[in-house]
Design a protein around this motif. Structure first.
Motif, PDB file in Angstrom:
ATOM      1  N   VAL A 291      38.024 -29.946  36.872  1.00  0.00           N
ATOM      2  CA  VAL A 291      39.343 -29.779  36.265  1.00  0.00           C
ATOM      3  C   VAL A 291      39.268 -30.014  34.767  1.00  0.00           C
ATOM      4  CG1 VAL A 291      39.959 -32.195  36.679  1.00  0.00           C
ATOM      5  CG2 VAL A 291      41.761 -30.501  36.421  1.00  0.00           C
ATOM      6  N   ASN A 292      40.021 -29.221  34.040  1.00  0.00           N
ATOM      7  CA  ASN A 292      40.160 -29.396  32.596  1.00  0.00           C
ATOM      8  C   ASN A 292      41.523 -29.990  32.313  1.00  0.00           C
ATOM      9  OD1 ASN A 292      37.627 -28.097  31.858  1.00  0.00           O
ATOM     10  ND2 ASN A 292      38.600 -26.171  32.484  1.00  0.00           N
ATOM     11  N   VAL A 293      41.542 -31.157  31.666  1.00  0.00           N
ATOM     12  CA  VAL A 293      42.784 -31.863  31.387  1.00  0.00           C
ATOM     13  C   VAL A 293      43.349 -31.383  30.052  1.00  0.00           C
ATOM     14  CG1 VAL A 293      43.823 -34.118  30.936  1.00  0.00           C
ATOM     15  CG2 VAL A 293      42.053 -33.886  32.703  1.00  0.00           C
ATOM     16  N   HIS A 294      44.618 -30.940  30.085  1.00  0.00           N
ATOM     17  CA  HIS A 294      45.313 -30.485  28.884  1.00  0.00           C
ATOM     18  C   HIS A 294      46.664 -31.182  28.790  1.00  0.00           C
ATOM     19  CE1 HIS A 294      42.376 -27.310  28.189  1.00  0.00           C
ATOM     20  NE2 HIS A 294      42.509 -26.941  29.456  1.00  0.00           N
ATOM     21  N   PRO A 295      47.202 -31.291  27.592  1.00  0.00           N
ATOM     22  CA  PRO A 295      48.533 -31.908  27.450  1.00  0.00           C
ATOM     23  C   PRO A 295      49.606 -31.187  28.248  1.00  0.00           C
ATOM     24  CG  PRO A 295      47.448 -31.728  25.316  1.00  0.00           C
ATOM     25  CD  PRO A 295      46.607 -30.964  26.282  1.00  0.00           C
ATOM     26  N   ASP A 296      49.455 -29.866  28.391  1.00  0.00           N
ATOM     27  CA  ASP A 296      50.449 -29.089  29.127  1.00  0.00           C
ATOM     28  C   ASP A 296      50.242 -29.116  30.641  1.00  0.00           C
ATOM     29  OD1 ASP A 296      51.541 -28.392  26.694  1.00  0.00           O
ATOM     30  OD2 ASP A 296      50.357 -26.543  26.527  1.00  0.00           O
ATOM     31  N   GLY A 297      49.178 -29.729  31.080  1.00  0.00           N
ATOM     32  CA  GLY A 297      48.895 -29.774  32.512  1.00  0.00           C
ATOM     33  C   GLY A 297      47.434 -29.506  32.798  1.00  0.00           C
ATOM     34  N   ASN A 298      46.956 -30.027  33.913  1.00  0.00           N
ATOM     35  CA  ASN A 298      45.560 -29.843  34.293  1.00  0.00           C
ATOM     36  C   ASN A 298      45.324 -28.448  34.853  1.00  0.00           C
ATOM     37  OD1 ASN A 298      45.438 -32.479  33.571  1.00  0.00           O
ATOM     38  ND2 ASN A 298      44.938 -33.281  35.603  1.00  0.00           N
ATOM     39  N   VAL A 299      44.130 -27.913  34.571  1.00  0.00           N
ATOM     40  CA  VAL A 299      43.755 -26.589  35.060  1.00  0.00           C
ATOM     41  C   VAL A 299      42.425 -26.701  35.790  1.00  0.00           C
ATOM     42  CG1 VAL A 299      43.199 -24.216  34.433  1.00  0.00           C
ATOM     43  CG2 VAL A 299      44.939 -25.475  33.140  1.00  0.00           C
ATOM     44  N   LEU A 300      42.386 -26.234  37.025  1.00  0.00           N
ATOM     45  CA  LEU A 300      41.148 -26.275  37.784  1.00  0.00           C
ATOM     46  C   LEU A 300      40.144 -25.276  37.204  1.00  0.00           C
ATOM     47  CD1 LEU A 300      42.850 -27.917  39.847  1.00  0.00           C
ATOM     48  CD2 LEU A 300      41.649 -26.668  41.649  1.00  0.00           C
ATOM     49  N   SER A 301      38.886 -25.686  37.162  1.00  0.00           N
ATOM     50  CA  SER A 301      37.819 -24.781  36.745  1.00  0.00           C
ATOM     51  C   SER A 301      37.512 -23.811  37.884  1.00  0.00           C
ATOM     52  CB  SER A 301      36.561 -25.581  36.398  1.00  0.00           C
ATOM     53  OG  SER A 301      36.067 -26.240  37.570  1.00  0.00           O
ATOM     54  N   MET A 302      36.654 -22.832  37.606  1.00  0.00           N
ATOM     55  CA  MET A 302      36.262 -21.897  38.666  1.00  0.00           C
ATOM     56  C   MET A 302      35.561 -22.639  39.803  1.00  0.00           C
ATOM     57  SD  MET A 302      34.983 -18.408  36.775  1.00  0.00           S
ATOM     58  CE  MET A 302      33.642 -19.211  35.868  1.00  0.00           C
ATOM     59  N   ALA A 303      34.692 -23.587  39.439  1.00  0.00           N
ATOM     60  CA  ALA A 303      34.011 -24.374  40.461  1.00  0.00           C
ATOM     61  C   ALA A 303      35.010 -25.226  41.246  1.00  0.00           C
ATOM     62  CB  ALA A 303      32.955 -25.262  39.807  1.00  0.00           C
ATOM     63  N   GLY A 304      36.021 -25.762  40.545  1.00  0.00           N
ATOM     64  CA  GLY A 304      37.047 -26.546  41.226  1.00  0.00           C
ATOM     65  C   GLY A 304      37.826 -25.721  42.231  1.00  0.00           C
ATOM     66  N   TRP A 305      38.203 -24.509  41.825  1.00  0.00           N
ATOM     67  CA  TRP A 305      38.910 -23.616  42.751  1.00  0.00           C
ATOM     68  C   TRP A 305      38.049 -23.275  43.958  1.00  0.00           C
ATOM     69  CZ3 TRP A 305      43.745 -23.019  43.409  1.00  0.00           C
ATOM     70  CH2 TRP A 305      44.628 -23.067  42.337  1.00  0.00           C
ATOM     71  N   TRP A 306      36.754 -23.021  43.732  1.00  0.00           N
ATOM     72  CA  TRP A 306      35.867 -22.672  44.850  1.00  0.00           C
ATOM     73  C   TRP A 306      35.779 -23.839  45.841  1.00  0.00           C
ATOM     74  CZ3 TRP A 306      33.490 -18.169  46.285  1.00  0.00           C
ATOM     75  CH2 TRP A 306      32.565 -18.264  47.328  1.00  0.00           C
ATOM     76  N   CYS A 307      35.705 -25.048  45.308  1.00  0.00           N
ATOM     77  CA  CYS A 307      35.612 -26.205  46.192  1.00  0.00           C
ATOM     78  C   CYS A 307      36.893 -26.398  47.001  1.00  0.00           C
ATOM     79  CB  CYS A 307      35.302 -27.458  45.371  1.00  0.00           C
ATOM     80  SG  CYS A 307      33.610 -27.515  44.764  1.00  0.00           S
ATOM     81  N   VAL A 308      38.038 -26.138  46.382  1.00  0.00           N
ATOM     82  CA  VAL A 308      39.301 -26.278  47.095  1.00  0.00           C
ATOM     83  C   VAL A 308      39.439 -25.222  48.183  1.00  0.00           C
ATOM     84  CG1 VAL A 308      41.817 -26.043  46.850  1.00  0.00           C
ATOM     85  CG2 VAL A 308      40.519 -27.410  45.209  1.00  0.00           C
ATOM     86  N   ILE A 309      39.026 -23.989  47.878  1.00  0.00           N
ATOM     87  CA  ILE A 309      39.231 -22.882  48.813  1.00  0.00           C
ATOM     88  C   ILE A 309      38.120 -22.780  49.864  1.00  0.00           C
ATOM     89  CG2 ILE A 309      39.424 -20.362  48.977  1.00  0.00           C
ATOM     90  CD1 ILE A 309      40.639 -20.393  46.171  1.00  0.00           C
ATOM     91  N   ILE A 310      36.873 -23.095  49.481  1.00  0.00           N
ATOM     92  CA  ILE A 310      35.733 -22.879  50.374  1.00  0.00           C
ATOM     93  C   ILE A 310      35.019 -24.181  50.736  1.00  0.00           C
ATOM     94  CG2 ILE A 310      33.528 -21.698  50.686  1.00  0.00           C
ATOM     95  CD1 ILE A 310      35.885 -19.795  50.628  1.00  0.00           C
ATOM     96  N   SER A 311      34.503 -24.894  49.740  1.00  0.00           N
ATOM     97  CA  SER A 311      33.601 -26.019  50.009  1.00  0.00           C
ATOM     98  C   SER A 311      34.254 -27.132  50.825  1.00  0.00           C
ATOM     99  CB  SER A 311      33.069 -26.584  48.687  1.00  0.00           C
ATOM    100  OG  SER A 311      32.416 -25.596  47.932  1.00  0.00           O
ATOM    101  N   ASN A 312      35.405 -27.606  50.373  1.00  0.00           N
ATOM    102  CA  ASN A 312      36.079 -28.680  51.111  1.00  0.00           C
ATOM    103  C   ASN A 312      36.478 -28.259  52.520  1.00  0.00           C
ATOM    104  OD1 ASN A 312      36.207 -31.223  49.844  1.00  0.00           O
ATOM    105  ND2 ASN A 312      37.609 -30.457  48.306  1.00  0.00           N
TER     106      ASN A 312
END
Length: 287
Positions: free
Chosen positions: A164-185
């Motif tokens: 995840v990339n932390v930004h003042p406007d809100g956190n954004v999942l990286s491509m690897a983060g999205w893959w882990c949420v959708i597939i790996s986990n």
């Protein structure tokens, strides 16, 4: 071998169910060949390898520990590399050892002559539950819900990492983060829950057999009327306990390093883990 004797040989723990059938249709395994090594590499590649490639592309695969790179994440190694691989590799061992214990009821013979037919019926019921689509669908749904909860946790982090990339406007999942949420986990949790379900089926089968007329010998050398071999079945799950223990250990290690877990909490956690392990195997043995 009678038909009822043969029925006891049909309870094969690692087979059956929609996930097994899907792998068979895709040519990943055959009825007489598990191809566990190649399948373990495939699932490790899906759960661990692809996020690694995505992290390399995004520049989050390696670096200083304070940047939380992918390759320094203990949780990633424990879940997606060690546990996922071992959940596949353990299939043959578990199936062979549990089948050997089940056949012992007929070989000893521990079952009374009139108990063979009810025993065959108990195995048939267990096979029906093992092959049920609904059970694995529930496991998949629970795995997806747990993964969704992980995504919400990522969104609440205050420090950037490989996921995840932390930004003042809100956190954004990286491509690897999205893959882990959708597939790996989901892959990790589905395989874990599927094994727990099948352990429960084994416990139910032992309970049903315990309710039949058994030919126990009070003077048997094993000191348990001839049933001592049942107490050896947890050895088949040593790989499973090691895999889950690695996941728990990685979580505790991360907590100790970032200060979110105190020594007292660590002690309570290990005590709870011991109780969980005992409960996993106490119910089948008490059956």
């Amino acid at each position: 071998m009678s038909d009822n004797d043969a029925k006891l040989d049909e309870f094969l723990m690692a087979r059956g169910g929609p996930f097994y059938d899907l792998q068979k249709q895709l040519g990943l395994l055959r009825e007489n060949a598990f191809h566990a090594g190649s399948r373990a590499l495939l699932f490790i590649g899906l759960a661990w390898g692809i996020p690694l490639i995505l992290s390399i592309i995004e520049g989050n695969a390696y670096g200083p520990a304070e940047e939380n790179p992918y390759l320094l994440s203990l949780a990633v190694w424990a879940r997606f590399f060690i546990a996922v691989g071992l959940f596949i590799l353990m299939e043959r061992k578990v199936e062979q050892q549990l089948s050997s214990h089940l056949r012992q009821f007929a070989r000893a013979p521990l079952l009374a002559p009139d108990a063979f037919e009810p025993a065959a019926g108990a195995v048939t019921k267990a096979l029906k539950w093992r092959d049920a689509r609904s059970a694995e669908i529930v496991c998949l749904i629970i795995a997806a819900l747990i993964s969704f909860a992980t995504m919400t946790r990522f969104e609440g982090l205050e420090q950037s990492s490989w996921a995840v990339n932390v930004h003042p406007d809100g956190n954004v999942l990286s491509m690897a983060g999205w893959w882990c949420v959708i597939i790996s986990n989901p892959v990790f949790w589905f395989l874990l829950l599927r094994w727990l379900w099948r352990l429960f089926l084994w416990a139910r089968l032992l309970r049903d057999l315990a309710g039949l007329e058994l030919r126990l010998v009070a003077t048997h050398p094993d000191g348990n009327g001839g049933l001592a071999f049942i107490g050896e079945y947890p050895n088949a799950y040593s790989t499973f306990i090691f895999a889950v223990g690695c996941v728990l250990g990685a979580g505790i290690a991360n907590g100790l390093m970032d200060g979110s877990i105190t020594a007292t909490t660590y002690g309570y956690t290990m005590a709870v883990w011991l109780v969980i392990v005992l409960l996993l195997f106490a119910y089948p043995l008490l059956a």
